[in-house]
Design a protein around this motif. Structure first.
Motif, mmCIF file in Angstrom:
data_model
loop_
_atom_site.group_PDB
_atom_site.id
_atom_site.type_symbol
_atom_site.label_atom_id
_atom_site.label_comp_id
_atom_site.label_asym_id
_atom_site.label_seq_id
_atom_site.Cartn_x
_atom_site.Cartn_y
_atom_site.Cartn_z
ATOM 1 N N ALA A 241 -13.924 12.821 8.056
ATOM 2 C CA ALA A 241 -13.085 11.722 7.580
ATOM 3 C C ALA A 241 -13.503 11.255 6.200
ATOM 4 N N ALA A 242 -12.504 11.010 5.345
ATOM 5 C CA ALA A 242 -12.755 10.540 3.988
ATOM 6 C C ALA A 242 -13.277 9.108 3.975
ATOM 7 N N ARG A 243 -14.198 8.841 3.057
ATOM 8 C CA ARG A 243 -14.668 7.485 2.775
ATOM 9 C C ARG A 243 -14.046 7.004 1.470
ATOM 10 N N ALA A 244 -14.163 5.714 1.211
ATOM 11 C CA ALA A 244 -13.577 5.134 0.006
ATOM 12 C C ALA A 244 -14.193 5.704 -1.272
ATOM 13 N N ASP A 245 -15.468 6.136 -1.220
ATOM 14 C CA ASP A 245 -16.133 6.649 -2.422
ATOM 15 C C ASP A 245 -15.892 8.137 -2.659
ATOM 16 N N GLY A 246 -15.084 8.775 -1.797
ATOM 17 C CA GLY A 246 -14.796 10.191 -1.973
ATOM 18 C C GLY A 246 -15.649 11.111 -1.130
ATOM 19 N N ALA A 247 -16.728 10.591 -0.548
ATOM 20 C CA ALA A 247 -17.530 11.390 0.377
ATOM 21 C C ALA A 247 -16.804 11.504 1.702
ATOM 22 N N HIS A 248 -17.238 12.443 2.564
ATOM 23 C CA HIS A 248 -16.684 12.602 3.914
ATOM 24 C C HIS A 248 -17.807 12.461 4.930
ATOM 25 N N ASP A 249 -17.571 11.612 5.949
ATOM 26 C CA ASP A 249 -18.493 11.483 7.078
ATOM 27 C C ASP A 249 -17.950 12.261 8.273
ATOM 28 N N LEU A 250 -18.846 12.678 9.149
ATOM 29 C CA LEU A 250 -18.453 13.214 10.451
ATOM 30 C C LEU A 250 -18.397 12.045 11.432
ATOM 31 N N VAL A 251 -17.227 11.822 12.030
ATOM 32 C CA VAL A 251 -17.036 10.659 12.900
ATOM 33 C C VAL A 251 -16.593 11.118 14.283
ATOM 34 N N ALA B 105 -17.519 12.101 -4.305
ATOM 35 C CA ALA B 105 -16.680 13.247 -3.963
ATOM 36 C C ALA B 105 -17.488 14.531 -3.867
ATOM 37 N N GLY B 106 -17.144 15.353 -2.868
ATOM 38 C CA GLY B 106 -17.796 16.642 -2.672
ATOM 39 C C GLY B 106 -19.004 16.598 -1.774
ATOM 40 N N ASN B 107 -19.498 15.408 -1.454
ATOM 41 C CA ASN B 107 -20.605 15.261 -0.506
ATOM 42 C C ASN B 107 -20.019 15.024 0.879
ATOM 43 N N TRP B 108 -20.085 16.045 1.721
ATOM 44 C CA TRP B 108 -19.389 15.992 2.994
ATOM 45 C C TRP B 108 -20.290 16.448 4.142
ATOM 46 N N ALA B 109 -20.214 15.710 5.241
ATOM 47 C CA ALA B 109 -20.740 16.176 6.528
ATOM 48 C C ALA B 109 -19.539 16.347 7.435
ATOM 49 N N GLY B 110 -19.364 17.540 8.004
ATOM 50 C CA GLY B 110 -18.177 17.734 8.838
ATOM 51 C C GLY B 110 -17.935 19.190 9.152
ATOM 52 N N ALA B 111 -16.639 19.564 9.195
ATOM 53 C CA ALA B 111 -16.226 20.909 9.603
ATOM 54 C C ALA B 111 -16.916 21.278 10.908
ATOM 55 N N ALA B 112 -16.921 20.343 11.861
ATOM 56 C CA ALA B 112 -17.738 20.472 13.069
ATOM 57 C C ALA B 112 -16.986 21.107 14.227
ATOM 58 N N SER B 113 -17.744 21.588 15.199
ATOM 59 C CA SER B 113 -17.224 21.947 16.510
ATOM 60 C C SER B 113 -18.209 21.443 17.546
ATOM 61 N N ALA B 114 -17.710 21.167 18.763
ATOM 62 C CA ALA B 114 -18.569 20.571 19.784
ATOM 63 C C ALA B 114 -18.181 21.072 21.162
ATOM 64 N N PRO C 238 -13.432 4.549 13.999
ATOM 65 C CA PRO C 238 -14.307 5.605 14.530
ATOM 66 C C PRO C 238 -15.778 5.298 14.280
ATOM 67 N N THR C 239 -16.637 5.981 15.024
ATOM 68 C CA THR C 239 -18.086 5.841 14.881
ATOM 69 C C THR C 239 -18.632 6.986 14.048
ATOM 70 N N VAL C 240 -19.442 6.671 13.046
ATOM 71 C CA VAL C 240 -20.047 7.717 12.226
ATOM 72 C C VAL C 240 -21.161 8.400 13.014
ATOM 73 N N VAL C 241 -21.061 9.721 13.139
ATOM 74 C CA VAL C 241 -22.071 10.527 13.821
ATOM 75 C C VAL C 241 -23.073 11.091 12.824
ATOM 76 N N VAL C 242 -22.571 11.656 11.726
ATOM 77 C CA VAL C 242 -23.414 12.175 10.645
ATOM 78 C C VAL C 242 -22.823 11.688 9.331
ATOM 79 N N ALA C 243 -23.582 10.922 8.589
ATOM 80 C CA ALA C 243 -23.100 10.421 7.302
ATOM 81 C C ALA C 243 -23.150 11.527 6.251
ATOM 82 N N ALA C 244 -22.301 11.395 5.246
ATOM 83 C CA ALA C 244 -22.323 12.328 4.119
ATOM 84 C C ALA C 244 -23.729 12.384 3.520
ATOM 85 N N PRO C 245 -24.129 13.534 2.952
ATOM 86 C CA PRO C 245 -25.483 13.660 2.418
ATOM 87 C C PRO C 245 -25.763 12.783 1.203
#
Length: 305
Positions: free
Chosen positions: A291-301, A25-34, A14-21
């Motif tokens: 989507a989860a990343r290896a470091d525990g953060a979540h990106d919006l993809v 763990a606990g740093n997440w960009a997501g819970a999106a709607s479009a 997938p392509t990252v649209v918004v990277a985690a801040p």
């Protein structure tokens, strides 16, 4: 029914649209709607920090011409709503009004959530838009993470014209078990006053979604096939915040989960959640997923199927 026979967001570069801040763990960009309106993709998402750093701090509204490169146009801070945290927002065009942003708000010092809204003529004007309480919840139920679809032709789950909502509900009657979740179906004529039509999706004992099931998007209908949704589920309380994605089919009364294994991210905590589906003019579907990343953060993809 298998994932191979459906257009669903399986993990595949997938392509990252918004990277985690931030990392971790606990740093997440997501819970999106479009939504896609007049050739423009409009996206809204939640920016979250770890529990000790503020949880869901802001909701961002952004626009894009290609569905991948987004420009933020508005931002709402949780303090404006007296909320301890934000979770999933929903952005929809409203005929005769302009735009409406629905917000999932946490009541400070509790496990309670409510759904609020802002309406304005343009997405850019939403932070100063007209505020209306949509669903307050109560002392026995927290409500959040709505999926909202306008049905002017009455071709949805209810068969009625107007607005449909799939609402995530958390029972508050048993302390320590507030993470459990089910999905209820609601109908509205104006998108503000809603009638509850009952529970339509719940977890299954002994299955990967035993602890709860939260509808996240209605899949674009193809031909005469049944309506299907994607939903988040998890096996136990320890998996809270790390949900994965399944498919459920509308049988006329309830959403019936399929037999396939859930879709899981291959990294970190495995979270692959809060999917949003946008029908494209060429018949394909663009998905946005947290989507989860290896470091525990979540990106919006994003990805197209």
């Amino acid at each position: 029914m298998t994932h191979d026979t459906l257009a669903v967001p399986t993990y595949d570069d997938p392509t990252v649209v918004v990277a985690a801040p931030a990392a971790g763990a606990g740093n997440w960009a997501g819970a999106a709607s479009a939504v896609l309106v007049d050739g423009v993709f409009w996206l809204t998402y939640r920016v979250r920090r770890p529990l000790a750093a503020g949880r869901g701090v802001t909701v961002v509204v952004a626009r894009s011409d290609d569905g991948e490169q987004f420009e933020p146009v508005a931002e709402v801070h949780r303090d404006a709503f007296g909320s301890e945290s934000f979770e999933r927002p929903v952005l929809v065009p409203v005929p005769g009004v302009g735009w409406r942003l629905y917000l999932s708000c946490a009541t400070p010092g509790s496990k309670h959530w409510w759904v609020d809204s802002l309406s304005a003529a343009t997405p850019e004007a939403l932070p100063e838009g007209e505020r209306r309480l949509v669903l307050p919840g109560d002392e026995t139920m927290a409500v959040k993470d709505p999926v909202i679809v306008h049905r002017p032709e009455g071709d949805g789950l209810t068969g009625r014209t107007g607005w449909e909502m799939l609402l995530c509900c958390h029972p508050l009657t048993e302390p320590g078990h507030e993470d459990r979740m089910t999905t209820r179906l609601l109908h509205s004529d104006d998108g503000l006053a809603w009638s509850d039509l009952g529970e339509v999706l719940a977890g299954r004992p002994g299955e990967w979604d035993a602890r709860g099931a939260r509808a996240t998007t209605v899949l674009p209908r193809r031909g005469e096939g049944p309506l299907r949704v994607l939903y988040d589920g998890r096996r136990d309380a320890m998996s809270n915040w790390f949900e994965t994605t399944g498919v459920a089919t509308w049988d006329g009364t309830r959403l019936a989960p399929g037999a396939a294994d859930p879709i899981v991210a291959p990294y970190g905590d495995g979270a692959w959640r809060y999917a949003s589906a946008v029908a494209l003019p060429d018949g394909r579907t663009r998905f946005y997923v947290e989507a989860a990343r290896a470091d525990g953060a979540h990106d919006l993809v994003t990805l197209v199927r």
